[in-house]
Design an enzyme around this catalytic site. Structure first.
Site, mmCIF file in Angstrom:
data_model
loop_
_atom_site.group_PDB
_atom_site.id
_atom_site.type_symbol
_atom_site.label_atom_id
_atom_site.label_comp_id
_atom_site.label_asym_id
_atom_site.label_seq_id
_atom_site.Cartn_x
_atom_site.Cartn_y
_atom_site.Cartn_z
ATOM 1 N N THR A 158 0.854 -1.182 0.000
ATOM 2 C CA THR A 158 0.000 0.000 0.000
ATOM 3 C C THR A 158 0.898 1.243 0.000
ATOM 4 O O THR A 158 2.040 1.190 0.470
ATOM 5 C CB THR A 158 -0.965 -0.061 1.202
ATOM 6 O OG1 THR A 158 -1.934 0.961 1.060
ATOM 7 C CG2 THR A 158 -0.242 0.088 2.515
ATOM 8 N N GLU A 159 0.420 2.336 -0.590
ATOM 9 C CA GLU A 159 1.184 3.609 -0.629
ATOM 10 C C GLU A 159 2.509 3.451 -1.361
ATOM 11 O O GLU A 159 3.535 3.989 -0.930
ATOM 12 C CB GLU A 159 1.435 4.129 0.797
ATOM 13 C CG GLU A 159 0.203 4.688 1.484
ATOM 14 C CD GLU A 159 -0.218 6.038 0.915
ATOM 15 O OE1 GLU A 159 0.601 6.974 0.931
ATOM 16 O OE2 GLU A 159 -1.356 6.141 0.455
ATOM 17 N N LYS A 168 0.702 2.940 -6.794
ATOM 18 C CA LYS A 168 -0.205 2.307 -7.768
ATOM 19 C C LYS A 168 -1.117 3.326 -8.433
ATOM 20 O O LYS A 168 -1.319 3.303 -9.652
ATOM 21 C CB LYS A 168 -1.121 1.258 -7.094
ATOM 22 C CG LYS A 168 -0.443 0.019 -6.601
ATOM 23 C CD LYS A 168 -1.446 -0.964 -6.034
ATOM 24 C CE LYS A 168 -2.295 -0.409 -4.901
ATOM 25 N NZ LYS A 168 -1.534 -0.078 -3.683
ATOM 26 N N THR A 169 -1.686 4.225 -7.623
ATOM 27 C CA THR A 169 -2.615 5.193 -8.196
ATOM 28 C C THR A 169 -1.885 6.128 -9.157
ATOM 29 O O THR A 169 -2.399 6.439 -10.245
ATOM 30 C CB THR A 169 -3.315 6.008 -7.090
ATOM 31 O OG1 THR A 169 -3.909 5.098 -6.164
ATOM 32 C CG2 THR A 169 -4.401 6.897 -7.666
ATOM 33 N N LYS A 210 -11.455 0.061 -9.951
ATOM 34 C CA LYS A 210 -10.736 -0.287 -8.723
ATOM 35 C C LYS A 210 -11.708 -1.117 -7.896
ATOM 36 O O LYS A 210 -12.789 -0.633 -7.542
ATOM 37 C CB LYS A 210 -10.322 1.014 -8.013
ATOM 38 C CG LYS A 210 -9.831 0.820 -6.599
ATOM 39 C CD LYS A 210 -8.541 1.527 -6.303
ATOM 40 C CE LYS A 210 -8.108 1.195 -4.873
ATOM 41 N NZ LYS A 210 -6.676 1.354 -4.654
ATOM 42 N N SER A 235 -10.588 1.831 0.237
ATOM 43 C CA SER A 235 -10.804 2.038 1.673
ATOM 44 C C SER A 235 -10.036 3.269 2.124
ATOM 45 O O SER A 235 -9.259 3.847 1.361
ATOM 46 C CB SER A 235 -10.421 0.789 2.470
ATOM 47 O OG SER A 235 -9.138 0.367 2.131
ATOM 48 N N ASP A 275 -8.827 7.477 -4.537
ATOM 49 C CA ASP A 275 -8.247 6.898 -5.750
ATOM 50 C C ASP A 275 -9.202 6.943 -6.937
ATOM 51 O O ASP A 275 -8.805 7.280 -8.056
ATOM 52 C CB ASP A 275 -7.843 5.437 -5.489
ATOM 53 C CG ASP A 275 -6.582 5.341 -4.650
ATOM 54 O OD1 ASP A 275 -6.037 6.388 -4.256
ATOM 55 O OD2 ASP A 275 -6.152 4.203 -4.385
ATOM 56 N N GLU A 291 -6.771 -0.488 -11.109
ATOM 57 C CA GLU A 291 -5.827 -0.404 -9.992
ATOM 58 C C GLU A 291 -6.239 -1.427 -8.949
ATOM 59 O O GLU A 291 -7.418 -1.479 -8.551
ATOM 60 C CB GLU A 291 -5.829 0.998 -9.357
ATOM 61 C CG GLU A 291 -4.842 1.064 -8.178
ATOM 62 C CD GLU A 291 -4.921 2.336 -7.334
ATOM 63 O OE1 GLU A 291 -5.582 3.303 -7.751
ATOM 64 O OE2 GLU A 291 -4.306 2.333 -6.251
HETATM 65 N N1 LIG Z 1 4.991 9.655 -9.591
HETATM 66 C C1 LIG Z 1 4.432 10.227 -8.506
HETATM 67 N N2 LIG Z 1 4.089 11.523 -8.530
HETATM 68 C C2 LIG Z 1 3.540 12.122 -7.447
HETATM 69 N N3 LIG Z 1 3.281 11.491 -6.304
HETATM 70 C C3 LIG Z 1 3.615 10.200 -6.213
HETATM 71 C C4 LIG Z 1 4.184 9.495 -7.309
HETATM 72 N N4 LIG Z 1 4.383 8.214 -6.937
HETATM 73 C C5 LIG Z 1 3.948 8.118 -5.672
HETATM 74 N N5 LIG Z 1 3.500 9.313 -5.223
HETATM 75 C C6 LIG Z 1 2.978 9.660 -3.888
HETATM 76 O O1 LIG Z 1 3.222 8.586 -2.996
HETATM 77 C C7 LIG Z 1 2.083 8.324 -2.207
HETATM 78 C C8 LIG Z 1 1.560 6.940 -2.509
HETATM 79 O O2 LIG Z 1 1.179 6.885 -3.881
HETATM 80 P P1 LIG Z 1 -0.173 6.217 -4.352
HETATM 81 O O3 LIG Z 1 -0.166 6.254 -5.837
HETATM 82 O O4 LIG Z 1 -1.350 6.837 -3.674
HETATM 83 O O5 LIG Z 1 0.074 4.734 -3.790
HETATM 84 P P2 LIG Z 1 -0.921 3.482 -3.743
HETATM 85 O O6 LIG Z 1 -1.977 3.698 -4.781
HETATM 86 O O7 LIG Z 1 -0.032 2.313 -4.013
HETATM 87 O O8 LIG Z 1 -1.467 3.443 -2.352
HETATM 88 C C9 LIG Z 1 1.064 9.393 -2.523
HETATM 89 O O9 LIG Z 1 1.181 10.431 -1.605
HETATM 90 C C10 LIG Z 1 1.462 9.841 -3.914
HETATM 91 O O10 LIG Z 1 1.068 11.147 -4.125
HETATM 92 MG MG LIG Z 2 -4.018 3.800 -4.624
#
Ligand SMILES: Nc1ncnc2c1ncn2[C@@H]1O[C@H](COP(=O)(O)OP(=O)(O)O)[C@@H](O)[C@H]1O
Ligand SMILES: [Mg+2]
Length: 228
Positions: A12-13, A16-17, A38, A42, A51, A112
């Site tokens: 997580t974090e 992916k998003t 998705k 949560s 997301d 996602e």
């Molecule tokens: N390429 C990116 N540009 C901007 N923020 C990113 C990038 N990659 C990760 N982050 C930041 O890292 C954190 C986790 O990313 P996120 O995509 O939300 O992860 P996940 O979907 O796996 O939980 C967020 O705060 C996101 O904004």
């Molecule tokens: Mg995400």
């Protein structure tokens, strides 16, 4: 499902998003109609844009919240627990039908996952099982820094064990001046995983029009390398 991608991650974090949004935006900018999906969201009670909303904005999609993410929960917990706390259970058949419905009328579906590849949607149906049911090629989002080799290779093995095609690993956010460790991680994952490793720079998430294209696949990767 014809054209699409399933974005999973090492946890997580891990981005992916960001990766799914960049892939959606890239296809939209190419003139394709993109749908996003998705299986569950949560942590809706938390800060920031959820997301499903970020994915919709990146894709320029008009899908409703329910069409993108049929199960949405406030507590930041695994989907199987979020569902239990809400007094329900996630129905895999409903998820499959919703993903198929999302894909209809679009040229490309960007999915996602939730958390990592073995996160449970129910205690008998994991993200892995949903990915296998959709049959889409998989992209793994992963962090560039310390610890990523092990997490990424475990995920690579797990994805391959499902029989799904693994398109690439994407390290995100990739710094403009990567350290020795980050460069070395990229090379180690490429060599040990036998997989292409792309990178995604830090995006201004509120401004999809400023994002670089995220092209995956061998030919595209060399183009991306040339741009760096
Ligand atoms: N390429 C990116 N540009 C901007 N923020 C990113 C990038 N990659 C990760 N982050 C930041 O890292 C954190 C986790 O990313 P996120 O995509 O939300 O992860 P996940 O979907 O796996 O939980 C967020 O705060 C996101 O904004
Ligand atoms: Mg995400």
């Amino acid at each position: 499902m014809s054209d699409g991608v399933f974005v999973t991650g090492t946890g997580t974090e891990v981005g992916k998003t960001a990766v799914a949004a960049a892939l959606a935006r890239t296809a939209t900018a190419d003139g394709r109609r993109v749908a996003v999906f998705k299986p569950a969201v949560s942590g809706l009670g938390g800060e920031g844009e959820p997301d499903h909303a970020l994915l919709r904005r990146a894709a320029g999609s008009r899908q409703s919240d329910d069409e993108i993410a049929p199960y949405r929960y406030r507590p930041p917990v695994s989907p199987h627990l979020g569902a239990a706390l809400a007094g329900e259970a996630i129905d895999p058949a409903r998820l499959r039908a919703a993903a198929r419905a999302a894909a209809q009328g679009s040229d490309r579906l960007v999915v996602e996952g939730v958390g990592g590849f073995l996160v449970p949607l129910t205690l008998g149906y994991l993200i892995r099982d949903f990915a296998r049911d959709l049959g889409l090629p998989v992209v793994i989002a992963s962090a560039p820094g310390l610890g990523t080799i092990n997490h990424t290779l475990l995920t690579v093995e797990s994805v391959r064990a499902t029989g799904l095609e693994l398109t690439a690993v994407v390290l995100t956010p990739w710094p403009s001046q990567p350290t020795e460790v980050e460069r070395s991680n990229r090379e180690a994952i490429e060599r040990l995983g036998g997989v292409g490793v792309a990178t995604l720079p830090r995006l201004e998430l509120s401004e999809p029009s400023t994002w670089p294209q995220l092209e995956l696949g061998a030919a595209d990767r060399s183009r991306a390398d040339a741009r760096r």
